[in-house]
Design a protein around this motif. Structure first.
Motif, short mmCIF file in Angstrom:
data_model
loop_
_atom_site.label_atom_id
_atom_site.label_comp_id
_atom_site.label_asym_id
_atom_site.label_seq_id
_atom_site.Cartn_x
_atom_site.Cartn_y
_atom_site.Cartn_z
N GLU A 272 0.82 -1.20 0.00
CA GLU A 272 0.00 0.00 0.00
C GLU A 272 0.86 1.26 0.00
N ARG A 276 4.20 1.99 -2.32
CA ARG A 276 4.29 3.02 -3.35
C ARG A 276 5.44 3.99 -3.06
N THR A 306 2.50 -4.21 -3.93
CA THR A 306 2.19 -2.88 -4.44
C THR A 306 3.27 -2.37 -5.37
N THR A 332 -3.99 -9.87 -4.98
CA THR A 332 -3.98 -8.42 -4.98
C THR A 332 -5.41 -7.94 -5.19
N ARG A 336 -4.39 -2.91 -2.64
CA ARG A 336 -2.96 -3.21 -2.73
C ARG A 336 -2.37 -2.69 -4.05
#
Length: 440
Positions: A272, A276, A306, A332, A336
């Motif tokens: 998450e 990122r 992610t 996923t 996610r």
């Protein structure tokens, strides 16, 4: 879609590129630094001294002879091969204080400072754990496993558990709090992984056996050139994944045997907001000549993916057992996010699974409640035989983000209990496939 010839070429290229580190022919027996293999004497300081001496000399082998050596955390340094001779056991302390001070780690895909993994390295080059010996985490229903929050593994209402801490860490990651502010050791209950290499290059794990892990067994993170070879994992505890390369490039997992308490091999890339932020995929992963015998996914992508996953190849593996759920498990959803692309399986023999051979269900867990629809496609399955399973396929994308490109060729499915479930799949090809019960 990647052709069989191109998939074989890419897999061979990874196998040729991933080479084990080479160590000078120098030995540093731990017994010369005060270690005693009586199972009672604390050998933590002796092991640390042997590692330091080996590193200072320019590298070599820190050797552990036959016997049982009690220890806390072991931190490897560049140029060090920790070598366990036949009959050697490293018996790790059950005292959480033996894994302090906190170190940088990832807990379920989120960076934090937590208890040290039992064997740990950060920012090192040319490191190894090898030999014929045993690494025993000594986890059980009253030590480490009870922190899982699962009554099957000793937790009872009123006892502390990792889920007490998880919401705070998750909120810190969502806010973007600096990692240095995310400290979860003394007074907290995130279980450490057994062996973790963090931002390391040229990593070798060969020949050893892992038992009774507190959580994930082998966890390379943000590493390059990793070889896991002829390793045995026999650890059926909570979340006892066998090998979880996370945000790694160029990894070979070869000739290993997994009786795991969770996924046998789980390729990951962060979770998450924190995934990122780091934004590093796992790519160029080769799994060959392994056996996966117990628990959830034999080969899993996610659910912490992610940062994305690409170029995963599995060949000549044996899968199946009364306690094994899935063959290939892609986990996923739109919370996610991430991607899984160019995933190629070839020459797999599957005896029996309790669920599907291939599962990819975007609606699992949070459903479609996020803003990050995943991208999954170019999945090839060739020369696979499955004797018994609930289904061959359960694949469900989103209408706005379908699974694109799924090809099965020269596959045989025997006793399948239920019809396949397919939804929002574009480009499904079945070429010389028998035994599927495709619907939807």
């Amino acid at each position: 879609m990647t052709s069989p010839q191109e998939a074989a070429r890419q897999a061979d290229a990874i196998a040729a590129r991933v080479r084990p580190p080479v160590f000078p022919d120098r030995e540093f027996p731990v017994t010369e630094y005060g270690a005693v293999g009586d199972g009672r004497t604390d050998c933590t300081a002796a092991l640390a001294a042997a590692v330091a001496a080996c590193h200072a000399a320019g590298g070599g082998h820190v050797t552990v002879p036959a016997g049982t050596f009690a220890t806390g955390a072991i931190h490897l340094r560049s140029g060090v091969d920790l070598h366990l001779s036949a009959g050697a056991t490293l018996a790790f302390s059950r005292d959480p204080a033996a894994y302090l001070p906190p170190v940088l780690t990832r807990f379920q895909g989120v960076e934090t400072f937590g208890y040290s993994p039992f064997v740990y390295a950060h920012g090192q080059r040319n490191i190894a754990v090898t030999g014929e010996g045993v690494l025993d985490g000594r986890a059980d229903e009253t030590h480490w496993w009870d922190w899982s929050g699962q009554e099957e593994f000793g937790w009872r209402p009123g006892l502390p558990q990792q889920e007490d801490d998880w919401p705070l860490l998750w909120r810190q990651a969502e806010r973007g709090d600096p990692v240095e502010q995310r400290v979860y050791a003394t007074g907290h209950h995130f279980r450490p992984n057994f062996l973790e290499t963090y931002r390391c290059e040229n990593v070798l794990i060969r020949g050893v056996t892992f038992v009774r892990s507190p959580m994930w067994v082998m966890h390379p993170v943000l590493c390059r050139n990793v070889l896991v070879e002829n390793v045995t994992v026999d650890s059926i505890g909570p979340n006892n994944d066998g090998c979880d390369p996370e945000s790694c490039r160029d990894v070979v997992i070869r000739g290993c045997s997994f009786r795991a308490g969770d996924d046998c091999i789980a390729v990951k890339s962060g979770r998450e907001a924190d995934g990122r932020r780091v934004n590093v995929p796992s790519e160029n992963i080769l799994i060959e000549d392994c056996e996966m015998l117990h628990r959830y996914g034999a080969i899993t992508l996610g659910s912490d993916m992610t940062g994305g996953i690409r170029n995963v190849f599995a060949r000549r593996c044996r899968i199946g057992g009364p306690g094994l759920y899935f063959g290939l498990y892609i986990k996923t959803n739109s919370v996610r996010g991430g991607f899984a692309e160019n995933i190629q399986l070839d020459d797999l023999t599957v005896t029996h699974l309790t669920k599907e051979f291939l599962t990819c269900d975007f609606y699992r867990g949070e459903g479609d409640t996020g803003d990050h629809p995943p991208r999954v496609g170019d999945i090839g399955v060739r020369n696979v035989t499955v004797e018994r399973a609930r289904r061959a396929l359960l694949v469900q994308g989103y209408p706005h983000a379908p699974v694109r490109g799924l090809r099965l060729a020269d596959c045989s499915f025997g006793e399948m209990g239920e019809d396949d479930l397919l939804g929002n799949v574009e480009g499904l090809i079945l070429d010389n496939v028998s035994g599927t019960r495709t619907c939807g």
